[in-house]
Design an enzyme around this catalytic site. Structure first.
Site, PDB file in Angstrom:
ATOM      1  N   ILE A  60       0.874  -1.168   0.000  1.00  0.00           N
ATOM      2  CA  ILE A  60       0.000   0.000   0.000  1.00  0.00           C
ATOM      3  C   ILE A  60       0.913   1.219   0.000  1.00  0.00           C
ATOM      4  CG2 ILE A  60      -0.197  -0.140   2.532  1.00  0.00           C
ATOM      5  CD1 ILE A  60      -2.890   1.256   2.355  1.00  0.00           C
ATOM      6  N   SER A  61       0.712   2.116  -0.928  1.00  0.00           N
ATOM      7  CA  SER A  61       1.593   3.278  -1.062  1.00  0.00           C
ATOM      8  C   SER A  61       1.512   4.178   0.160  1.00  0.00           C
ATOM      9  CB  SER A  61       1.217   4.088  -2.310  1.00  0.00           C
ATOM     10  OG  SER A  61       1.430   3.347  -3.486  1.00  0.00           O
TER      11      SER A  61
END
Length: 216
Positions: A60-61
């Site tokens: 997840i960025s």
């Protein structure tokens, strides 16, 4: 942990303080429960400004990168958006809160199922998640007002340029696997594009026919 307080601090310290100004985007990121998109053991880290693993060698960025990419897409409430790389679904949720319809493609079926379950639980209805090769885009639903690519491509796939509406914005990390440049490409006409380099970044590889091979 008080997640509402954590979200507010995330927006204030990691997003607004670093130059993100879109008030609607800031409001959306303060509302969406990012911790639900990661494993329970990592939920107390969900609002820190770094990427987290979500399984299948994907991440997840970091919140700031999600904000940068979303703001760069210049979304309008009736926009039709193509997202490449559903992942855990957090970026998808942010896009869906700001646009009219989101079409998201995920290469890995397990991630797609999990993301869809979380998005459904949050009441996100204006989106479709499909399992497939994201490097080919989604020609049956084109053209798109915006395309947001959440993986690093060796070069810009031609399908994305072809599937952009005139006036549409493509936001994509491009470059070698160890580092990329986040680019915004705006389609000005049938064969005319304006390209802007935004910042240096590092994403997982964009795997597929027009991207990296799965063995990379």
């Amino acid at each position: 942990m008080d997640y509402a307080i954590a979200r507010r601090r995330m927006v204030e310290q990691h997003i607004a303080a670093r130059g993100i100004r879109d008030p609607q985007l800031l409001q959306v990121m303060q509302q969406i429960p990012r911790h639900l998109f990661v494993e329970p053991a990592l939920q107390n880290q969900a609002y820190s400004d770094y990427a987290l693993p979500i399984g299948e060698k994907q991440t997840i960025s970091q919140p700031y990168m999600v904000a940068v990419m979303t703001e760069a897409a210049l979304l309008q409430p009736d926009d039709r958006v193509l997202e490449i790389g559903t992942g855990c679904g957090y970026q998808t949720a942010v896009l869906a809160a700001l646009a009219g319809q989101v079409y998201s493609i995920e290469r890995l079926a397990g991630l797609a199922r999990r993301a869809r379950k979380i998005l459904d639980s949050l009441g996100c209805r204006n989106l479709v998640v499909q399992v497939g090769d994201g490097t080919l885009g989604w020609p049956d639903q084109a053209p798109f007002d915006a395309i947001v690519v959440t993986a690093g491509a060796p070069e810009v796939p031609q399908a994305y340029l072809e599937q952009l509406a005139v006036g549409g914005r493509l936001v994509i990390p491009v470059g070698p696997q160890d580092t990329q440049i986040l680019k915004r490409i705006i389609r000005l006409g049938p064969d005319q594009f304006d390209e802007e380099a935004l910042l240096s970044c590092r994403f997982v590889p964009l795997v597929g026919q027009a991207g990296w091979s799965p063995s990379c």
